[in-house]
Scaffold this motif. Structure first.
Motif, mmCIF file in Angstrom:
data_model
loop_
_atom_site.group_PDB
_atom_site.id
_atom_site.type_symbol
_atom_site.label_atom_id
_atom_site.label_comp_id
_atom_site.label_asym_id
_atom_site.label_seq_id
_atom_site.Cartn_x
_atom_site.Cartn_y
_atom_site.Cartn_z
ATOM 1 N N TYR A 61 0.852 -1.180 0.000
ATOM 2 C CA TYR A 61 0.000 0.000 0.000
ATOM 3 C C TYR A 61 0.890 1.232 0.000
ATOM 4 C CZ TYR A 61 -3.696 -3.260 1.226
ATOM 5 O OH TYR A 61 -4.584 -4.306 1.220
ATOM 6 N N ASP A 65 -3.753 5.478 -0.424
ATOM 7 C CA ASP A 65 -4.588 4.281 -0.322
ATOM 8 C C ASP A 65 -5.432 4.317 0.949
ATOM 9 O OD1 ASP A 65 -3.599 3.198 -2.673
ATOM 10 O OD2 ASP A 65 -2.088 1.978 -1.646
ATOM 11 N N ILE A 67 -7.620 1.532 3.239
ATOM 12 C CA ILE A 67 -7.730 0.086 3.424
ATOM 13 C C ILE A 67 -8.826 -0.194 4.447
ATOM 14 C CG2 ILE A 67 -6.458 -2.009 4.038
ATOM 15 C CD1 ILE A 67 -3.920 0.069 3.779
#
Length: 92
Positions: A61, A65, A67
């Motif tokens: 990542y 990003d 998540i």
């Protein structure tokens, strides 16, 4: 006089519903032990590159990003490929 502060200067609450993580390039989890929570968890990467093991799969990542770790899904940090900073939050 400026009211600006760095996000890393903000302490997370005692209940640990959110936090800011800083990892130096080269940090590695020597003995990865995936864990899970009874709630969803979100991570927003804003600096660096980081490998996370999520449900048995290692994924890289990077800054930008977002998540999501669903409740009860095993996950753990593996390695910081660059100096890395991210914000995490519980979703319960």
């Amino acid at each position: 006089m400026s009211n600006k502060i760095a996000l890393t200067d903000i302490p997370s609450p005692k209940s640990q519903r959110w936090g800011i993580q800083n990892l130096k390039k080269g940090w590695k989890c020597e003995d990865p032990k995936p864990h899970a929570h009874d709630y969803d968890e979100y991570v927003v990467m804003w600096k660096g590159r980081f490998i996370i093991r999520n449900d048995g799969v290692d994924t890289e990542y990077a800054a930008g990003d977002v998540i999501r770790f669903p409740a009860h899904q095993l996950h753990c940090g593996i390695e910081a490929l660059e100096d890395t900073e991210y914000f995490w939050s519980r979703a319960d």
